[in-house]
Design an enzyme around this catalytic site. Sequence first.
Site, short mmCIF file in Angstrom:
data_model
loop_
_atom_site.label_atom_id
_atom_site.label_comp_id
_atom_site.label_asym_id
_atom_site.label_seq_id
_atom_site.Cartn_x
_atom_site.Cartn_y
_atom_site.Cartn_z
N LYS A 1 6.65 3.26 5.06
CA LYS A 1 5.63 3.77 4.49
C LYS A 1 4.76 4.34 5.56
O LYS A 1 4.20 3.76 6.34
CB LYS A 1 4.90 2.82 3.61
CG LYS A 1 3.60 3.38 2.92
CD LYS A 1 2.86 2.27 2.16
CE LYS A 1 1.89 2.80 1.60
NZ LYS A 1 1.12 1.93 0.60
N LYS B 1 8.38 6.33 1.45
CA LYS B 1 7.50 7.28 1.01
C LYS B 1 6.53 7.58 2.27
O LYS B 1 6.24 6.83 3.15
CB LYS B 1 6.78 6.25 0.07
CG LYS B 1 5.54 5.82 0.47
CD LYS B 1 4.86 4.91 -0.59
CE LYS B 1 3.50 5.17 -0.65
NZ LYS B 1 2.64 4.26 -1.48
C1 PBG Z 1 -1.07 0.66 -2.02
C2 PBG Z 1 -0.26 1.73 -2.20
C3 PBG Z 1 -0.72 3.33 -2.11
C4 PBG Z 1 0.36 3.99 -2.58
C5 PBG Z 1 1.16 3.14 -3.23
N1 PBG Z 1 0.74 1.88 -2.96
C6 PBG Z 1 -1.60 3.99 -1.48
C7 PBG Z 1 -1.98 3.75 0.03
O1 PBG Z 1 -1.29 3.26 0.77
O2 PBG Z 1 -3.08 4.43 0.25
C8 PBG Z 1 0.37 5.72 -2.61
C9 PBG Z 1 1.07 5.97 -4.05
C10 PBG Z 1 0.85 7.52 -3.99
O3 PBG Z 1 0.22 8.37 -3.49
O4 PBG Z 1 1.14 8.10 -5.31
N2 PBG Z 1 -1.29 0.30 -0.67
#
Ligand code: PBG
Length: 319
Positions: free
Chosen positions: A191, A244
Site C-alpha cells: 500500500k 493499492k
Molecule cells: C485506511 C484506508 C485508506 C484506504 C483504504 N483503507 C486510506 C488511507 O490509507 O489514507 C484508501 C481507499 C481509497 O482511497 O479508496 N487506512
Amino acid sequence: MRRSEPLRALVRETALDPGDLIYPLFICPGKGIRNPVSSMPGVFNLSVDEAVREAEEAARLGLGGLLLFGLPATKDEQGTGAWDDNGIVQQALRALKQTAAAKKLVLVADVCLCEYTSHGHCGVVVKSGDNFDVDNDLTLELLARTAVSHAKAGADVVAPSDMMDGRVAAIRRALDTEGYAQTPILSYASKFASAFYGPFREAADSAPQFGDRKTYQMDGANLREALREIDLDIEEGADMILMKPAMPYLDVVRAARERVDVPIGAYQVSGEYSMLQAAFEKGWLDRDRAMMESLLGLRRAGADFIVTYFAKDAAKLLA
Ligand code: PBG
C-alpha cells in the site's frame, strides 16, 4: 482475428465477472441515512439499514463481496471505536449477517485505526516535543483486537490496511487464540503513500490532522520493497493480498502475480474513481467503456479480484 465480435470473444484472454468485484461501503450511525460524498459521485455514507439495502442489491447483481469501513459517532486518541464490540462496523456486520444476501457475499472488514482516531493516523501516536511518531509495535495489539472483534461480529475476512510491520502475524495469532482460526486475512501488502486516497479521506473522515502517512505507507518509487512486503505478509500468514492504488501501480500487480500464488486483489482507490467520474461529468470520456477498460486492465495485470466503487455499475453492464 478482430473482424467480428464472436471472433474477438473466442480469442479473448481476460474476462471480468461481477463475482470478481468487491464493493466498499462507508457505514455511519443513524437510521435511513444516505449522505453523499461530494468528491465521489454515487458514493454515500450509509446507516446500517441502508447498508443492508446495498447488500441486497449487491447480492442480486452477483458481486463477490463488500468491504466495510466505519465512521464512528466519536473518535478518540487511541481509536477505541475500532475494536468496540458495539462499534459501527460490528453493528453493520451483525445486521448484514442476518440477511439472505450475506450468504451470497463475502463480508470483508477493513482493519485500521485511522477512521477511529482523533488524530487520523493509522496507529498509536507518540509525541515528543514538536515531533511525533506512529508507534508500530504498540499498534499491533490494537489491530489484533479490532480483527477479533470483526470476526466475532461476523466478518468472513479481515483486511488490515494500516501498514504496520508484523500486523499479519499479530492478527493471525489473536484470531487463532480467540477461536477464529478459520477467518482468512486479506492483507493490504503493498500500500503506497498516495495522493489518490484523497476522496476516501473525505468519505471516511480520516485525514491525518498533522503530518502524513509516509512513515508507514510505502514510497511510490519502490517495486522491490513492495515485493518484500508481500513476502513478509505471506510468511506471517496472509491468505490473500491486496495491492493499492491500482492503475498507477499495475507493474506491482503484475510482479506480485508472477512471484506468489496466493489470490491477489487490486484496489481501484477513491482518487482513481473520482478522476474518472469527473471526466464522465465533463463528457470527456465514454463512461461505460472507460470504466470497463479501467477494470479489465487490472484483471489483465494479474488481479484475481478488484475492490472498486464501480462494482455495482460494472455488474449492471456485465449483466
Ligand atoms: C485506511 C484506508 C485508506 C484506504 C483504504 N483503507 C486510506 C488511507 O490509507 O489514507 C484508501 C481507499 C481509497 O482511497 O479508496 N487506512
